[in-house]
Design a protein around this motif. Sequence first.
Motif, PDB file in Angstrom:
ATOM      1  N   GLU A  58       7.959  -1.709 -11.389  1.00  0.00           N
ATOM      2  CA  GLU A  58       9.244  -2.105 -11.968  1.00  0.00           C
ATOM      3  C   GLU A  58       9.831  -1.015 -12.856  1.00  0.00           C
ATOM      4  O   GLU A  58      11.050  -0.949 -13.026  1.00  0.00           O
ATOM      5  CB  GLU A  58       9.060  -3.406 -12.745  1.00  0.00           C
ATOM      6  N   ALA A  59       8.972  -0.158 -13.422  1.00  0.00           N
ATOM      7  CA  ALA A  59       9.444   0.914 -14.300  1.00  0.00           C
ATOM      8  C   ALA A  59       9.753   2.201 -13.543  1.00  0.00           C
ATOM      9  O   ALA A  59      10.312   3.144 -14.116  1.00  0.00           O
ATOM     10  CB  ALA A  59       8.398   1.197 -15.384  1.00  0.00           C
ATOM     11  N   PHE A  60       9.406   2.263 -12.268  1.00  0.00           N
ATOM     12  CA  PHE A  60       9.552   3.492 -11.491  1.00  0.00           C
ATOM     13  C   PHE A  60      11.011   3.685 -11.065  1.00  0.00           C
ATOM     14  O   PHE A  60      11.823   2.755 -11.069  1.00  0.00           O
ATOM     15  CB  PHE A  60       8.640   3.416 -10.267  1.00  0.00           C
ATOM     16  N   ALA A  61      11.326   4.910 -10.679  1.00  0.00           N
ATOM     17  CA  ALA A  61      12.665   5.225 -10.166  1.00  0.00           C
ATOM     18  C   ALA A  61      12.959   4.391  -8.928  1.00  0.00           C
ATOM     19  O   ALA A  61      12.087   4.195  -8.075  1.00  0.00           O
ATOM     20  CB  ALA A  61      12.746   6.709  -9.823  1.00  0.00           C
ATOM     21  N   ASP A  62      14.197   3.905  -8.819  1.00  0.00           N
ATOM     22  CA  ASP A  62      14.548   3.170  -7.611  1.00  0.00           C
ATOM     23  C   ASP A  62      14.672   4.148  -6.440  1.00  0.00           C
ATOM     24  O   ASP A  62      14.610   5.372  -6.610  1.00  0.00           O
ATOM     25  CB  ASP A  62      15.823   2.350  -7.804  1.00  0.00           C
ATOM     26  N   PHE A  93       1.428   5.732  -2.480  1.00  0.00           N
ATOM     27  CA  PHE A  93       1.284   5.028  -3.757  1.00  0.00           C
ATOM     28  C   PHE A  93       0.794   5.972  -4.862  1.00  0.00           C
ATOM     29  O   PHE A  93      -0.048   5.611  -5.682  1.00  0.00           O
ATOM     30  CB  PHE A  93       0.343   3.826  -3.598  1.00  0.00           C
ATOM     31  N   LEU A  94       1.346   7.170  -4.853  1.00  0.00           N
ATOM     32  CA  LEU A  94       0.997   8.197  -5.841  1.00  0.00           C
ATOM     33  C   LEU A  94       2.070   8.387  -6.894  1.00  0.00           C
ATOM     34  O   LEU A  94       1.778   8.394  -8.096  1.00  0.00           O
ATOM     35  CB  LEU A  94       0.754   9.536  -5.132  1.00  0.00           C
ATOM     36  N   LEU A  95       3.317   8.578  -6.468  1.00  0.00           N
ATOM     37  CA  LEU A  95       4.338   9.154  -7.338  1.00  0.00           C
ATOM     38  C   LEU A  95       4.612   8.316  -8.586  1.00  0.00           C
ATOM     39  O   LEU A  95       4.912   8.865  -9.643  1.00  0.00           O
ATOM     40  CB  LEU A  95       5.632   9.386  -6.556  1.00  0.00           C
ATOM     41  N   ARG A  96       4.512   6.989  -8.484  1.00  0.00           N
ATOM     42  CA  ARG A  96       4.800   6.182  -9.666  1.00  0.00           C
ATOM     43  C   ARG A  96       3.709   6.311 -10.722  1.00  0.00           C
ATOM     44  O   ARG A  96       3.894   5.889 -11.873  1.00  0.00           O
ATOM     45  CB  ARG A  96       4.981   4.709  -9.283  1.00  0.00           C
ATOM     46  N   LEU A 112       5.143   7.474   0.568  1.00  0.00           N
ATOM     47  CA  LEU A 112       5.103   6.014   0.672  1.00  0.00           C
ATOM     48  C   LEU A 112       4.762   5.470  -0.700  1.00  0.00           C
ATOM     49  O   LEU A 112       3.752   5.856  -1.290  1.00  0.00           O
ATOM     50  CB  LEU A 112       4.030   5.605   1.695  1.00  0.00           C
ATOM     51  N   ASP A 113       5.613   4.599  -1.244  1.00  0.00           N
ATOM     52  CA  ASP A 113       5.340   4.081  -2.586  1.00  0.00           C
ATOM     53  C   ASP A 113       6.067   2.764  -2.797  1.00  0.00           C
ATOM     54  O   ASP A 113       6.933   2.376  -1.995  1.00  0.00           O
ATOM     55  CB  ASP A 113       5.770   5.088  -3.657  1.00  0.00           C
ATOM     56  N   THR A 114       5.693   2.102  -3.871  1.00  0.00           N
ATOM     57  CA  THR A 114       6.436   0.918  -4.270  1.00  0.00           C
ATOM     58  C   THR A 114       7.761   1.345  -4.894  1.00  0.00           C
ATOM     59  O   THR A 114       7.930   2.506  -5.310  1.00  0.00           O
ATOM     60  CB  THR A 114       5.634   0.090  -5.283  1.00  0.00           C
ATOM     61  N   THR A 115       8.700   0.432  -4.943  1.00  0.00           N
ATOM     62  CA  THR A 115      10.000   0.710  -5.534  1.00  0.00           C
ATOM     63  C   THR A 115      10.499  -0.551  -6.230  1.00  0.00           C
ATOM     64  O   THR A 115      10.156  -1.659  -5.794  1.00  0.00           O
ATOM     65  CB  THR A 115      10.999   1.181  -4.456  1.00  0.00           C
ATOM     66  N   PRO A 116      11.233  -0.436  -7.318  1.00  0.00           N
ATOM     67  CA  PRO A 116      11.703  -1.640  -8.015  1.00  0.00           C
ATOM     68  C   PRO A 116      12.517  -2.532  -7.081  1.00  0.00           C
ATOM     69  O   PRO A 116      13.379  -2.045  -6.351  1.00  0.00           O
ATOM     70  CB  PRO A 116      12.576  -1.078  -9.149  1.00  0.00           C
ATOM     71  N   ALA A 174      15.241   9.588  -4.161  1.00  0.00           N
ATOM     72  CA  ALA A 174      15.841  10.464  -3.144  1.00  0.00           C
ATOM     73  C   ALA A 174      16.571  11.627  -3.807  1.00  0.00           C
ATOM     74  O   ALA A 174      16.482  12.781  -3.350  1.00  0.00           O
ATOM     75  CB  ALA A 174      16.796   9.668  -2.254  1.00  0.00           C
ATOM     76  N   ALA A 175      17.272  11.345  -4.896  1.00  0.00           N
ATOM     77  CA  ALA A 175      17.978  12.412  -5.619  1.00  0.00           C
ATOM     78  C   ALA A 175      16.996  13.420  -6.202  1.00  0.00           C
ATOM     79  O   ALA A 175      17.257  14.631  -6.212  1.00  0.00           O
ATOM     80  CB  ALA A 175      18.839  11.804  -6.727  1.00  0.00           C
TER      81      ALA A 175
END
Length: 245
Positions: free
Chosen positions: A196-200, A124-127, A152-156, A205-206
Amino acid sequence: MSAADPKLHAEQVRSMFARIASRYDMLNRLMTFGRDHAWRREAIARLQLKGGGYVLDVGSGTGDLAFTCQQMHPETQVVACDFTPEMMALGKARDRAGVIIWALADATRLPFADQSFHGVVSGFLLRNVTGLDQALAEQVRVLKPGGRIVALDTTPPSPGPLAPLVHFHLRRVIPALGRLIAGNAAAYRYLPASTEAFADAETLAARLRTAGLEGVGFTRRMLGTIAIHWGLRPDARGGRDGPTG
């Protein structure tokens, strides 16, 4: 919370986590229905550690991932870094045996030498970072060739029949829990908004591939709102024996 000024945004994020530090772990359990334990174990398993060596937990907070790694791989030295002293203080209080090395550090400017770690993990860091590509570049820099990065993070949430329920949980339930338990609804409005604003998952992955990782993959959990990503730094000769500042 505006990201127009990266330094201001970073300070706002740091201040927010400082305010909710004492209730952060409890709310994580409630918001994830206790599933965060299993996700952390899966994240550590994805590192594919071979025994011994050094692992870096970036944005460790109170150290949940670091402790999970140490429990699953007691022969491994875990280094936990975070830029919020209040969060780390709680983790240090749990670390009665001193099994973790704790370091105050910004994820976009890690104070470790190149190729110091056999694995790098984050939860739960990258976003929340002000420069995603810079943070990924730093993780790759400190990783030994042949080592893995796991995030490990949330994703839209993806569109679908359950999307209204997922958005209700993010926009209504989580802020309500933040207000009732942490006394800070604003922080728990930021957390769903940052999701919701983070990369999907596909976009992240890209970005991992662009950072130089191979064998990139991911899996979704909790109705598609959680993702675990992984990638391998291509093998080569070289590397250091451990972390140095």
